[in-house]
Scaffold this motif. Structure first.
Motif, PDB file in Angstrom:
ATOM      1  N   GLY A 139      17.479  -1.926  -1.421  1.00 23.56           N
ATOM      2  CA  GLY A 139      16.881  -1.630  -0.125  1.00 23.56           C
ATOM      3  C   GLY A 139      15.432  -2.061  -0.116  1.00 23.56           C
ATOM      4  O   GLY A 139      14.751  -2.036  -1.146  1.00 23.56           O
ATOM      5  N   GLN A 182      11.761  -2.004   2.529  1.00 27.30           N
ATOM      6  CA  GLN A 182      11.066  -1.600   3.739  1.00 27.30           C
ATOM      7  C   GLN A 182       9.688  -2.246   3.745  1.00 27.30           C
ATOM      8  O   GLN A 182       9.079  -2.438   2.687  1.00 27.30           O
ATOM      9  CB  GLN A 182      10.909  -0.075   3.823  1.00 27.30           C
ATOM     10  N   ASP A 229      13.483  -2.726   7.631  1.00 27.92           N
ATOM     11  CA  ASP A 229      14.097  -1.662   6.838  1.00 27.92           C
ATOM     12  C   ASP A 229      15.556  -2.063   6.654  1.00 27.92           C
ATOM     13  O   ASP A 229      16.347  -1.961   7.586  1.00 27.92           O
ATOM     14  CB  ASP A 229      13.981  -0.312   7.557  1.00 27.92           C
ATOM     15  N   LEU A 267      19.147  -2.183   4.138  1.00 27.05           N
ATOM     16  CA  LEU A 267      19.933  -1.581   3.061  1.00 27.05           C
ATOM     17  C   LEU A 267      21.166  -2.440   2.789  1.00 27.05           C
ATOM     18  O   LEU A 267      21.913  -2.766   3.714  1.00 27.05           O
ATOM     19  CB  LEU A 267      20.358  -0.161   3.445  1.00 27.05           C
ATOM     20  N   SER A 289      24.401   5.235  -1.467  1.00 27.93           N
ATOM     21  CA  SER A 289      23.056   5.818  -1.352  1.00 27.93           C
ATOM     22  C   SER A 289      23.101   7.259  -0.897  1.00 27.93           C
ATOM     23  O   SER A 289      22.289   8.089  -1.317  1.00 27.93           O
ATOM     24  CB  SER A 289      22.204   4.975  -0.394  1.00 27.93           C
ATOM     25  N   TYR A 319      16.996   6.133   1.708  1.00 28.91           N
ATOM     26  CA  TYR A 319      18.209   5.434   2.121  1.00 28.91           C
ATOM     27  C   TYR A 319      19.443   6.340   2.128  1.00 28.91           C
ATOM     28  O   TYR A 319      20.561   5.848   2.175  1.00 28.91           O
ATOM     29  CB  TYR A 319      18.472   4.237   1.197  1.00 28.91           C
ATOM     30  N   HIS A 360      22.181   5.159   8.446  1.00 27.29           N
ATOM     31  CA  HIS A 360      20.950   4.416   8.172  1.00 27.29           C
ATOM     32  C   HIS A 360      20.882   3.209   9.095  1.00 27.29           C
ATOM     33  O   HIS A 360      21.827   2.442   9.201  1.00 27.29           O
ATOM     34  CB  HIS A 360      20.907   3.970   6.712  1.00 27.29           C
ATOM     35  N   SER A 372      19.509  -0.253   9.638  1.00 23.85           N
ATOM     36  CA  SER A 372      18.851  -1.436   9.085  1.00 23.85           C
ATOM     37  C   SER A 372      18.292  -2.247  10.243  1.00 23.85           C
ATOM     38  O   SER A 372      19.000  -2.531  11.213  1.00 23.85           O
ATOM     39  CB  SER A 372      19.842  -2.278   8.285  1.00 23.85           C
TER      40      SER A 372
END
Length: 801
Positions: free
Chosen positions: A324, A326, A340, A342, A350, A358, A363, A365
């Motif tokens: 991941g 960021q 961001d 993953l 995760s 994460y 999440h 992305s």
């Protein structure tokens, strides 16, 4: 002698604190924090300034003695004393009488007697007390400083707890007593030898030797405080991070976690900072020893319990990992770029292993570019929603494959500084391109919905709005409004999606008319009328009542009755007092409110001499011409049972009160336009004060079968926190589903908090609404200021406070 209360506190902390203290008893652990030297260097060319009541020169002994109110300033360092004798031969100063040395970095040294060189680099002190700029304290019977960087305290004490003003001799919450404390200003370390860790004056642990970072250092390589983790399918885990301060602008943290059931999890995070931004890169991986520990026959009976975490039968999920990253960078004062993202071997790694930053259940992305200039705004981003779930992809309840790729989404808002025809003009542009690899549909009586089309769709929307306010002599505020919106859409749907839309149309008795491309517009002419009336009472209170009415004239919404338009961004529909006076009550651009409508109601606010305040909104909306957009079906039936799908809408209202003593409450609801039956209601009340804080919330939403909710939803949530004594707090919360007669989640905890120490212990439970399976979480956390934190993850703790 310590009091009985202090003894009780020490015994209560001992079990968890001992584990924390032992974590420090390693050769060289250090925290990632930063501080200046105890003795700072003196700039070359600096002059010594001396002030005193009397100066005595002794040429025979080559001494100068200053007596009375002595103050010496040299290169940013200051010495204050009653008497100072300076020897020209040895270049040493002997100060006595309430001596205080303040180094240029803010560190304070107090003693009755100090022997120090004239450059403040070397010295010897008896019975001293040192206070750093970060409020960390050293005390010792004697100390010596050598080379300007190394300070050795003999029979010393270290703590980060401020002394009690009323009882300065009272033992602090915690302190470390050691035969020798070595403070290395060059290496930024503090080493303790033959040390005892004391809690409220009671010895808790003997530590032969350990080392920490300089109390105020920001960046220092070394071990960070370990933590303990427990999950039934992972076992007990011990997490040990090691921090590497490689340079002032970048660092690396390597973490190893050993789980009793799954083995060793390795993590590494690289962080780098630039003048205009920063980024991070994290990787993690594990070779699972026991994937079968994740088997869940209750949730997944058809696959013999096999799921994402365990792997399918005969193909265990042994190696799992993630990467991941960021970042965020300022291109200039107006523009920012960031991301961001993953990537992982499976969709739930995760979340299962709690990888920091994460581990959320969903999440997002994203890669984005954002600009902001005054009232003007620009944002373009690409997104993908990663649903982290253990449900296998071939299970009907799996959601991850149905999530779209947004490539891209664009928003632009522009408001000219100059008025246009005496009013305000605003321009908005929105565009989106969505690609979905798996159809999202639900067909179970009475639910008929196709929330997500498999394939690709795009839309470009431009909107302009102009409005201007006029105030009549009688105080009536008139605001005419003109708005024009245009859309261009395209759709490339799979055959499975088209079949689903046809099936939905057949079930609803509608005609499917899904088009590959179309254009539409919406023109609106509106008028808003407000008449705020202010009146005061004899008691001194003041009140404003504002009757309000809006009329919007517009044509029917295009391409809606035949299930023609994919609805991706307007699937949420809540009609309440806060949306009563909105021009377009849909939450996104894929749906556009059409037909002529009137919104009528009033707003109220009141203030009182005692500090109390009240506010209220109440009203109703009317479809006065054309086709009601909320009564027309779309692929998610967003307007069904919304309260707006009839000619006269349900009534909506809100009433709230607030007080200066921390109490606030509100009640809001939606009521049937004929019977006044409650369709939706929410009651909230909270009190925040000492020694008790309370909160309560009740929510009710009547069943919306066509919208996907076949039963009523109502639940109550209660929370409380009370201070039992100084620094002590007990808290708890619970959520009860009245429809399911189930305590969905509950938790209790207690905490101690002062300026240098925090102790937190929690216990929580949650229950699955379908299986009613109970999951339990126990968490604790200890935080010693300047030493670090120890305990379980705080995520579970935060959810019940």
């Amino acid at each position: 002698m310590p009091s009985n209360r202090q003894a009780g506190l020490a015994r209560l902390y001992a079990a968890t604190a001992l584990a924390c203290v032992l974590a420090y008893a390693v050769p060289a652990p250090a925290l990632a924090q930063d501080v200046g030297d105890m003795a700072t260097s003196v700039p070359s060319g600096s002059q010594m300034l001396l002030a005193a009541d009397t100066l005595v020169y002794n040429n025979d002994n080559q001494t100068v003695t200053a007596v009375g109110g002595v103050q010496i300033d040299y290169g940013g360092n200051r010495l204050v004393a009653q008497r100072v004798e300076y020897n020209r031969n040895t270049k040493r100063m002997v100060a006595s009488g309430n001596v205080e040395v303040i180094n240029s970095d803010g560190t304070k040294i107090n003693s009755q007697h100090i022997d120090i060189t004239d450059d403040f680099a070397d010295g010897f002190v008896n019975a001293l007390r040192v206070e750093t700029i970060d409020k960390a304290y050293f005390a010792a019977e004697s100390a010596e400083r050598m080379g300007g960087v190394l300070t050795t305290f003999h029979n010393g004490v270290y703590t980060a707890c401020e002394p009690c003003e009323d009882k300065p001799d009272k033992a602090p919450t915690w302190r470390v007593k050691a035969k020798k404390i070595i403070w290395n200003g060059e290496k930024k370390t503090v080493r303790f030898e033959n040390a005892n860790f004391e809690f409220f004056g009671f010895p808790l642990a003997y530590l032969p030797a350990f080392e920490i970072a300089d109390p105020t250092v920001k960046r220092k390589s070394g071990f960070l405080i370990p933590s303990i983790i427990y999950k039934s399918d992972l076992g007990v885990g011990v997490k040990v991070p090691y921090y590497l301060a490689l340079a002032p602008t970048y660092d690396l943290t390597v973490t190893g976690t050993g789980y009793t059931r799954q083995g060793f999890l390795g993590e590494a995070e690289w962080r780098q900072r630039f003048n205009n931004g920063e980024y991070s890169l994290k990787i993690a991986g594990i070779h699972q020893q026991n994937p079968d520990a994740f088997l869940d026959t209750t949730a997944f009976p058809s696959s013999s319990g096999h799921n994402v975490n365990s792997g399918s039968a005969g193909d265990p999920n042994k190696f799992r990992g993630m990467m991941g990253t960021q970042g965020q960078f300022a291109i200039n004062s107006r523009w920012n770029f960031g991301w961001d993202v993953l990537l992982q071997t499976d969709k739930n790694f995760s979340n299962t292993y709690g990888i920091d930053k994460y581990n959320s259940s969903v999440h997002q992305s994203t890669v984005y570019l954002t600009g902001l200039n005054g009232r003007n705004y620009f944002d373009v981003r690409a997104m993908h929603f990663d649903v982290q779930e253990d449900t296998p992809d071939d299970n009907a309840s799996a959601r991850s494959g149905q999530q779209p790729w947004v490539l891209p989404s664009l928003d632009y808002a522009y408001i000219p500084d100059a008025s246009v025809a005496g009013g305000q003009l605003s321009l908005n542009v929105n565009a989106r391109v969505i690609r979905r690899d798996e159809l999202d549909d639900t067909f179970s009586t009475p639910i008929q919905r196709v929330p997500g089309i498999e394939g690709e769709s795009g839309r470009l929307t431009a909107e302009a709005e102009w409005k201007r306010s006029f105030v009549t002599d009688g105080g009536l505020v008139l605001t005419p409004l003109l708005a024009l919106q245009g859309d261009v859409d395209y759709l490339n749907a799979s055959s499975a999606s088209l079949n689903a839309v046809n099936q939905m149309a057949t079930n609803l008795g509608e005609q499917a008319d899904m088009r590959s491309s179309f254009a539409r517009y919406m023109a609106t002419a509106g008028l808003e009328m407000r008449w705020p009336v202010l009146f005061s009472m004899a008691s001194g209170s003041s009140h404003v009542i504002e009757p309000m009415a809006q009329v919007f004239m517009r044509p029917n919404e295009q391409y809606v009755g035949g299930l023609s338009v994919p609805n991706e961004d307007a699937q949420s529909m809540v009609f309440d007092a806060t949306t009563l006076f909105e021009r377009d009550k849909f939450s996104g651009y894929d749906r556009v409110e059409g037909g002529s409508r009137a919104n009528v109601g009033f707003r109220y606010s009141g203030s009182y001499n005692n500090g109390w305040g009240t506010n209220a909104i109440f009203g109703q909306s009317y479809q006065i011409g054309g086709e009601n957009s909320f009564a027309a079906p779309d692929l998610v039936n967003v307007g069904a049972n919304s309260g707006l799908d009839t000619t006269k809408s349900d009534y909506v209202g809100l009433f709230g009160i607030n007080s200066p003593n921390g109490f606030a409450a509100s009640v809001s609801g939606r009521f049937d336009e004929q019977s006044f039956e409650i369709r939706r209601a929410e009651v909230k009340a909270a009190y925040s004060g000492l020694p008790v804080s309370l909160s309560a919330k009740y929510a009710f939403i009547q069943a919306q079968p066509l919208y996907g909710f076949t039963t009523d939803r109502h639940e109550v949530t209660l929370g409380a926190s009370t201070h039992l004594a100084e620094n002590w707090r007990v808290f708890g919360t619970g959520t009860y589903d009245l429809q399911q007669s189930l305590l969905v989640k509950d938790g209790v905890g207690f905490a101690y908090n002062d300026s240098c120490f925090t102790y937190l212990m929690t216990y929580s439970q949650s229950r699955d609404l379908n299986t009613r399976e109970v999951s339990q979480t126990i968490g604790f956390n200890l935080s010693f200021r300047t030493l670090g934190d120890f305990g379980s993850s705080t995520s579970a703790i935060d959810t019940i406070q």
